[in-house]
Design a protein around this motif. Structure first.
Motif, PDB file in Angstrom:
ATOM      1  N   GLU A  17       0.852   5.649  -0.006  1.00  0.00           N
ATOM      2  CA  GLU A  17       0.246   6.976   0.003  1.00  0.00           C
ATOM      3  C   GLU A  17       1.356   7.993  -0.197  1.00  0.00           C
ATOM      4  O   GLU A  17       2.385   7.932   0.478  1.00  0.00           O
TER       5      GLU A  17
ATOM      6  N   SER B 286       3.758   5.476   3.686  1.00  0.00           N
ATOM      7  CA  SER B 286       3.132   6.796   3.538  1.00  0.00           C
ATOM      8  C   SER B 286       4.241   7.829   3.426  1.00  0.00           C
ATOM      9  O   SER B 286       5.045   7.984   4.348  1.00  0.00           O
TER      10      SER B 286
ATOM     11  N   LYS C 274       2.869  -1.096   4.206  1.00  0.00           N
ATOM     12  CA  LYS C 274       2.263   0.178   3.846  1.00  0.00           C
ATOM     13  C   LYS C 274       3.292   1.284   4.013  1.00  0.00           C
ATOM     14  O   LYS C 274       3.955   1.367   5.053  1.00  0.00           O
TER      15      LYS C 274
ATOM     16  N   VAL D  27       2.262  12.193  -0.712  1.00  0.00           N
ATOM     17  CA  VAL D  27       1.944  13.618  -0.752  1.00  0.00           C
ATOM     18  C   VAL D  27       3.176  14.333  -1.293  1.00  0.00           C
ATOM     19  O   VAL D  27       4.294  14.096  -0.830  1.00  0.00           O
TER      20      VAL D  27
ATOM     21  N   GLN E 207       0.862  -1.180   0.000  1.00  0.00           N
ATOM     22  CA  GLN E 207       0.000   0.000   0.000  1.00  0.00           C
ATOM     23  C   GLN E 207       0.898   1.230   0.000  1.00  0.00           C
ATOM     24  O   GLN E 207       1.928   1.253   0.684  1.00  0.00           O
TER      25      GLN E 207
ATOM     26  N   ALA F   2       3.486  12.143  -6.474  1.00  0.00           N
ATOM     27  CA  ALA F   2       2.162  11.669  -6.051  1.00  0.00           C
ATOM     28  C   ALA F   2       1.325  11.163  -7.222  1.00  0.00           C
ATOM     29  O   ALA F   2       0.514  10.250  -7.061  1.00  0.00           O
TER      30      ALA F   2
END
Length: 303
Positions: free
Chosen positions: A45, A84, A82, A47, A43, A51
Motif C-alpha cells: 500500500e 504500507s 505486507k 500513499v 502486499q 503510489a
C-alpha cells in the motif's frame, strides 16, 4: 515481533565536490510499516510518491532489501510480507528515494529479527544493493557522512556541522535517472581537476566542522561530475546563479539530480533563495517546487 513502522530520511549525496563519498540526511521522510503475515506473497500500500506505479514484487527495493537480510538470518524464508508506505521523498530526483527503500527494508527486517546486525553491518548490506555508500550512509546514521570503500567493504564517518544550515531543495518536474547521469561522466578526468576537487572536498569538511562557513561558497564547487551533467538539468547554470544572487552560500546538484540544493545561512531569507531558484527554472520552461530543510541527525529509526 511481526510488525514494525520505520522512518527514513531523504539524503543528498556528492555534496558538490564529494563525488560518491560525501552525503547528508535532511528532515524529509518516508515512513513504512513492515508486517510479516501468514498469507504468502507480497502486499503493498502506497500513499504519496510512487503510489501510481510501485508494485508488490520481489524486485521492488523495499521487499528485496527486507528479504536480503531476513533470508540471511532465518530458515523461515517463505513468508508473507505486507508493506504500507507513506512516501514524501521525490522519486528519481537525487534525494535518496531508492536509498530510503533499501535502508528501510534492511532496518525493518533487522528490528523484526531482534537486531542481529549493527548499523555498520547494515551499511555493508545496503552498499551491496545500492552499489556505493554515499546515499545509504546518511540514511542509516543521519548527519553528514564521509564514506569510502576499502577491500570492497564500505565504511563511513558521521559528523555534525559546527553550526546550523538551511538546505533549500528545489525539485523540478523532470526526473533524471541515475543511470543516465552516470553515463554522462567520463572514465578519466584531467589531473588538475582531481586536485581541484580534493582541495574543495577537504575545504568543505573543514568549513563544516570549524563553523567557518565563509568558505562554503568555494568549497561546494566541483569539476568531477557537475560540469558533465549540467546539460541534463534544464537551466542549471541560471538556477545556480539565482541561488547565489539571492544569498545562498552556493548550490549543487543533489545526488545525480535533477534536484538542485542550496546551502543557506539560517539568518538569511532562505524563502527568497527558494523563490529565485524556482523562477530561474520557470524561465527555462521547467516547473519546480521547493522544500526548506534542516539536517536530520538520527537517520533511520523506529517510530
Amino acid at each position: 515481533m511481526r510488525k514494525v513502522t520505520i522512518q527514513v530520511p531523504a539524503t543528498s549525496a556528492n555534496c558538490g565536490p564529494g563525488f560518491d563519498s560525501l552525503g547528508l540526511a535532511v528532515n524529509l521522510y518516508n515512513e513504512a510499516t513492515y508486517e510479516v503475515t501468514d498469507t504468502k506473497g507480497f502486499q503493498l500500500e502506497v500513499v504519496g510518491e510512487g503510489a501510481e506505479y510501485l508494485k508488490p514484487f520481489g524486485r521492488n527495493l523495499a521487499f528485496a532489501s527486507f528479504l536480503k537480510l531476513w533470508n540471511k538470518v532465518t530458515d523461515c524464508q517463505r513468508i508473507g510480507l505486507k508493506v504500507s508506505m507513506v512516501n514524501r521523498i521525490p522519486m528519481s530526483r537525487g534525494l535518496g528515494s531508492s536509498s530510503s527503500a533499501i535502508v528501510g527494508g534492511l532496518f525493518a527486517a533487522n528490528i523484526l529479527l531482534g537486531e542481529p546486525y549493527s548499523k555498520d553491518e547494515l551499511l555493508g548490506l545496503a552498499t551491496e544493493i545500492e552499489g556505493h555508500p554515499d546515499n545509504v550512509a546518511p540514511a542509516i546514521y543521519g548527519g553528514f557522512t564521509i564514506s569510502y570503500m576499502e577491500a570492497e567493504k564500505a565504511h563511513s564517518l558521521r559528523l555534525l556541522p559546527a553550526k546550523p544550515l538551511k538546505f533549500v531543495a528545489v525539485v523540478p518536474s523532470s526526473k533524471l535517472a541515475t543511470s543516465l547521469a552516470r553515463q554522462a561522466i567520463p572514465e578519466t578526468v584531467p589531473h588538475k581537476d582531481a586536485v581541484y576537487n580534493t582541495s574543495r572536498a577537504s575545504l568543505l569538511v573543514g568549513s563544516l566542522l570549524s563553523g567557518n562557513y565563509e568558505y562554503l561558497g568555494m568549497s561546494l564547487e566541483d569539476k568531477l561530475h557537475q560540469p558533465y551533467r549540467a546539460h541534463l538539468i534544464t537551466g542549471l547554470a541560471d538556477v545556480f546563479a539565482a541561488a547565489k544572487d539571492a544569498g545562498a552560500y552556493n548550490a549543487i546538484i543533489s545526488g545525480a539530480g535533477s534536484t538542485v540544493m542550496a546551502y543557506v545561512d539560517p539568518a538569511k531569507d532562505y524563502e527568497a533563495v527558494a523563490r529565485a531558484m524556482v523562477k530561474a527554472f520557470a524561465q527555462h520552461g521547467e516547473q519546480a517546487v521547493y522544500h526548506i530543510l534542516d539536517l536530520d541527525t538520527e537517520g533511520v529509526k523506529v517510530i
